[in-house]
Design a protein around this motif. Structure first.
Motif, mmCIF file in Angstrom:
data_model
loop_
_atom_site.group_PDB
_atom_site.id
_atom_site.type_symbol
_atom_site.label_atom_id
_atom_site.label_comp_id
_atom_site.label_asym_id
_atom_site.label_seq_id
_atom_site.Cartn_x
_atom_site.Cartn_y
_atom_site.Cartn_z
ATOM 1 N N ILE A 83 -3.239 -85.802 -84.129
ATOM 2 C CA ILE A 83 -2.802 -85.190 -85.375
ATOM 3 C C ILE A 83 -1.357 -85.567 -85.644
ATOM 4 O O ILE A 83 -1.017 -86.050 -86.719
ATOM 5 N N ILE A 107 -3.231 -79.827 -83.945
ATOM 6 C CA ILE A 107 -4.259 -79.469 -84.928
ATOM 7 C C ILE A 107 -4.117 -78.005 -85.311
ATOM 8 O O ILE A 107 -4.405 -77.610 -86.441
ATOM 9 N N MET A 141 -1.241 -86.552 -91.346
ATOM 10 C CA MET A 141 -2.259 -85.715 -90.718
ATOM 11 C C MET A 141 -1.661 -84.351 -90.383
ATOM 12 O O MET A 141 -2.329 -83.316 -90.493
ATOM 13 N N TYR A 163 -11.900 -84.613 -89.385
ATOM 14 C CA TYR A 163 -10.928 -83.686 -89.945
ATOM 15 C C TYR A 163 -10.734 -83.944 -91.442
ATOM 16 O O TYR A 163 -10.738 -83.026 -92.266
#
Length: 985
Positions: free
Chosen positions: A168, A310, A270, A147
């Motif tokens: 995430i 995500i 994140m 990512y």
């Protein structure tokens, strides 16, 4: 019986033999060989493998392992080999190998940024070798690297991202039911007191993972021991067992672990964005390629709640999901993975390369309603609970230094322990208190030199870098003879060097005179009593008028410059002489620190800011907004604006937050910058957010990380729309006097438009009765001013403190007291919240009495279809004035008289506007404050407008206004105004 005994003896013998082999060699010998590969490229911390399987004619896939496991996780043994399964289906398989850090030179000093750059370099190598974009595929933290690399490269060379159990929202991965707050506190303790940047050996990581589910780990051990007699049954899984029981684990480098835990566990970047790779801010919101994520429904290490966000973090990407009844390791290293995971990956890559049909398993989840991030909700809830007191006695027992603020504390709702030190620092402000911007920056640089301080134009600056830049400017200023108390002008656009100059002058004790680009520079130089001026290259040729001004250019010392310009910044030199009198950060609270300018460019008004006023605003903002080092404050105002200097710069550094700046608010790029910098708090002034809330929705706006909009003067209609559109973010509005130390903050989201309540530690406030006709304070029989009761309108006064530069009014309530007049009329409601009624100079003097403009504007602002409104005075032929309100409707909406009748019923008839004009735009100052300048003042001019005009009748209702003699077409058009639509928003 003999047969049973013999059988038992054989089992015992086999068990002993196998146990001896396990003890001597670490496991049973399986005879399996790893899959052959070539080393194609070698980097500083990685080797790039290319596996020799099949014809490699399919799309390339780069497999990325997590830090704690070796790259052989994708080829543990033939029965559970990902590379063999993928290669067998024609995929060109590549693996990045980070090796074992503990066995490589400098391996234990690696950072997370080193690994992201290594994956990025591997992508470039694969693309060059295959002439094709590569599918990035990672397991656990390896998926996080995928990512991050896709975002870091802004999708260049990346065909898709495929992840297995890659979290995430790491706050959603806290194990054992531990609360988020306790977990973060524990992480901070471990990082600061236990690890201290040291690496974690592989055996410790393995043990830690097994302790996450000790029952399962013990059961696996017992199952192995029970079956130890049956070698044939154990061999198919022996490679997997040996790998997970010890051979696959490697050490975590200390810096990488520290960075991982701070950025992603403590600050959750994140999800929110704003993590750093070297000197670049990165956000997953930049990912635009397709994403395929595998989720283990019984994964205790990366539970579904941690993996699924995500779709929030990458709103521009199409996200596909495959949910499997598997644990964390079972997603990639199991026999079921060979049928349920890796074949899907191969078909996915071939589908995107148009070599196969779309695999049926992945579900497109981009449009599925997403759960709001718990982190965002938690922080939003914190943000609206101002720093405020749970009770006078309890508060004073913790911070005795706030004794003089007890009256204010009783007016506040709640208090959190994190804000006590900040409130205590406000309460400690006295005449000789050492407090300054330079001191704040030096404290942060000393405590956390490598933390991010400033983000600007896709570049990250640490506190250490900013301090070094400030040091260089200080040396240059001292060498030129700048002294304590000297007024030095600054004329620069928004840039890190401007911050360095402001901080350097403050550290010396000089006064930074913040000139406004585009204004009358010569006039502001005179008002600021400036003889030295620091400029950036864009302002090197600004005329100084008749004033003799020495101009310094802030750039690199060897930069080419115009003749007559002196380079200011100086590198450190062992022969440099520092004046004996120089003492860093000598500023006391009462010392003048900054001069800013208000008013329009033609008629500037001087605003003097002492160190004490700066400190109260800085710590007040930090406390009110609950700022921490997990926050990033985004300023869309420059340093020479009070919002930029006091709220953004001061609040960020007082709260330990990061500061991000933009040169202006551009709705097209705003959400990209918010995501890239990880912005959680946005500062504003007046109607500055109007273009943003009127703009079309952007992808980055969905599930945004912003929790607070902090500023002052937001119109009520805009406040409502900002709160609605950008929920769960809320508005925190401040109000402060231009001189003195009166600071109010609105912490109640149910009272949009209120000034709020006094900040603890600020000046004492009182509301005194005011005669609007005579424009004077009312007095009692003893000649003292009369304090207003609840909901009574009066003049707001602030008790003069030793740190203010204001000229006081004396003997108002008792002999010898001193008060600063704010020049504003307010009322204080029964809850203790203040409401602005009008400024003394803005009241409208009609034939029937004095009318306040702001209650009219606030009432009309309640109409949902109103975009912006302002009420102003229009002179009449008889020398009086009438109140006129100009209204801008939302695009596509129309307003009728009934709407105005309804919202203005709350005002007495004589306090309603005589006319209401619908206009296409209302002028704004450079700082986005609505003003009546250039709005027509003649009703005859209004009748020729293309927009309706409404006139108040004798009964107080409104009807379309038609001037006598106006053409019938316009008359018909004004009469045919339709009511607003129900879906006006």
């Amino acid at each position: 019986m003999p047969h049973a005994v013999a059988h038992f003896a054989r089992k015992l013998t086999s068990t002993a033999q196998n146990w001896l082999e396990v003890t001597r060699f670490g496991g049973l010998e399986t005879g399996e060989e790893p899959t052959a590969f070539d080393i194609v490229d070698v980097g500083p911390i990685h080797r790039l493998r290319r596996y020799a399987i099949g014809d490699r004619s399919g799309p390339p896939i780069l497999l990325v392992p997590p830090l704690m496991l070796t790259a052989d996780v994708f080829d543990v043994s033939p029965p559970v080999s990902a590379v063999r399964t993928l290669g067998g289906q024609g995929i060109d398989v590549w693996v990045i190998d980070f090796g074992s850090p503990e066995h490589e030179t400098g391996g234990l000093e690696r950072t997370l940024a080193d690994h992201v750059r290594a994956v990025s370099a591997a992508v470039a190598s694969v693309v060059e070798e295959t002439d094709s974009d590569v599918h990035l595929c990672g397991y656990s933290q390896g998926g996080m690297f995928c990512y991050q690399t896709a975002a870091y490269r802004r999708n260049a060379g990346v065909a898709s991202v495929i992840t297995f159990g890659s979290p995430i929202n790491l706050r959603g991965a806290v194990p054992l039911g531990i609360s988020e707050g306790v977990a973060i506190g524990g992480i901070r303790f471990v990082l600061d007191r236990v690890l201290r940047g040291n690496p974690v050996p592989g055996w410790a990581t393995r043990t830690g993972f097994r302790l996450l589910d000790p029952v399962k780990a013990l059961r696996q051990q017992l199952d192995f021991l029970v079956a130890l007699h049956d070698r044939d049954a154990l061999l198919p899984r022996e490679g997997q067992r040996r790998y997970l029981m010890g051979e696959g684990w490697v050490a975590w480098p200390g810096p990488a672990l520290d960075e991982f835990m701070r950025q992603f566990l403590m600050h959750n970047r994140m999800l929110t964005g704003g993590f750093t790779v070297g000197d670049r801010p990165v956000t997953l919101a930049d990912i635009e390629c397709p994403i395929l994520t595998f989720i283990g429904e019984v994964d205790d290490i990366a539970p579904p709640a941690a993996v699924r966000p995500i779709r929030q973090a990458a709103p521009q990407a199409d996200v596909y999901e495959v949910a499997l009844a598997a644990g964390h390791f079972g997603l990639v290293v199991s026999t079921s993975a060979q049928t349920a995971s890796w074949p899907v990956v191969a078909q996915w890559a071939q589908w995107l390369s148009r070599e196969a049909a779309r695999p049926p398993q992945p579900i497109l989840v981009s449009d599925r309603p997403a759960e709001q991030s718990q982190a965002t909700l938690t922080e939003s809830a914190e943000g609206i609970h101002l720093v405020t007191g749970a009770g006078k006695a309890a508060f004073q027992s913790v911070t005795g230094t706030l004794a003089r603020s007890a009256h204010d504390i009783r007016n506040l709702a709640s208090i959190t322990s994190r804000e006590l030190p900040r409130l205590a620092r406000i309460g400690d402000v006295r005449t000789h208190t050492r407090l300054s911007l330079g001191q704040l920056l030096d404290e942060r640089a000393r405590r956390s030199p490598r933390d991010v301080c400033f983000l600007y134009e896709d570049r990250v600056y640490t506190y250490l870098e900013i301090k070094q830049r400030i040091d260089g400017v200080v040396r240059g200023l001292l060498s030129e003879g700048v002294r304590v108390g000297e007024h030095v002008g600054i004329l620069m656009h928004t840039r890190p060097t401007a911050l360095a100059v402001v901080a350097a002058l403050n550290r010396i004790g000089a006064v930074a005179v913040m000139l406004r680009p585009g204004a009358d520079t010569a006039r502001e130089l005179d008002l600021g009593e400036v003889h030295r001026l620091v400029v950036d290259p864009a302002h090197a040729n600004i005329p100084a008028g008749n004033r003799q001004v020495h101009v310094f250019l802030l750039d690199t010392p060897d930069h080419a410059r115009e003749p007559g310009l002196t380079a200011l910044e100086q590198p450190e030199s062992p022969v440099q002489v520092v004046p004996v009198w120089y003492e860093p950060n000598p500023g006391n609270a009462r010392d003048l620190a900054f001069i800013l300018f208000g008013g329009d460019f033609e008629t500037p008004r001087v605003i003097r800011i002492t160190n004490g006023r700066f400190g109260i605003s800085a710590f007040g903002t930090a406390a009110s907004a609950s700022l921490s080092n997990a926050d990033t404050v985004f300023s869309i105002n420059p340093f020479h604006h009070p919002s930029g200097l006091l709220t953004s710069v001061g609040g960020a550094f007082a709260g330990g937050a990061r500061l991000a700046m933009a040169t202006s608010l551009d709705p097209e790029t705003f959400w990209t910058e918010v995501r890239r910098y990880g912005v959680t708090v946005v500062s504003y002034t007046w109607a500055q957010l109007r273009p943003l809330v009127n703009a079309k929705p952007q992808p980055g706006e969905r599930h945004h990380p912003v929790r607070l909009f902090v500023g002052s003067g937001m119109p009520r209609s805009l406040w409502r729309r900002v709160s609605s559109r950008f929920a769960p973010a809320t508005v925190l509005d401040f109000w402060a006097t231009s001189e003195g130390e009166a600071v109010l903050v609105n912490i109640d989201p149910t009272k949009p438009g209120a000034l709020g309540r006094p900040l603890p530690g600020g000046a004492e406030l009182r509301v005194a009765r005011w005669d609007p006709t005579a424009r004077t304070l009312l007095e009692d029989r003893d000649g003292y001013s009369i304090e207003c009761g609840a909901d009574e309108v009066g003049l707001l006064l602030a008790r003069v403190q030793a740190t203010t530069t204001a000229n006081p009014l004396r003997n108002l309530f008792e002999r010898g007291d001193a008060w600063y007049s704010s020049g504003n009329l307010v009322r204080r409601d029964i809850d203790g919240d203040y409401w602005l009624i009008d400024s003394v100079d803005s009241q409208i003097r009609t034939a029937t009495g004095v009318v306040a403009s702001l209650p009219i504007t606030a009432a009309i602002g309640k109409i949902p279809a109103v975009d912006l409104a302002i009420t102003y005075a229009v002179p009449t032929a008889d020398g009086a004035e009438i109140a006129v309100t100009a209204v801008v409707p939302l695009q596509g909406c129309e307003l009728d008289a009934g709407e105005f009748d309804h919202v203005l019923m709350c005002l007495p008839l004589q306090e309603r506007p005589a006319f209401i004009r619908i206009v296409s735009e209302i002028p704004l100052t450079p700082w986005h404050r609505p003003i009546p300048a250039h709005l027509p003042t003649e009703p005859l001019q209004w009748s020729t407008s293309e927009h309706p005009v409404f006139k108040r009748s004798s009964g107080g209702t409104y009807a379309p206004y038609i001037n006598v003699g106006h053409n019938s077409d316009t008359h018909a058009r004004l009469r045919a105004v339709s009511p607003i639509s129900d879906n006006h928003e």
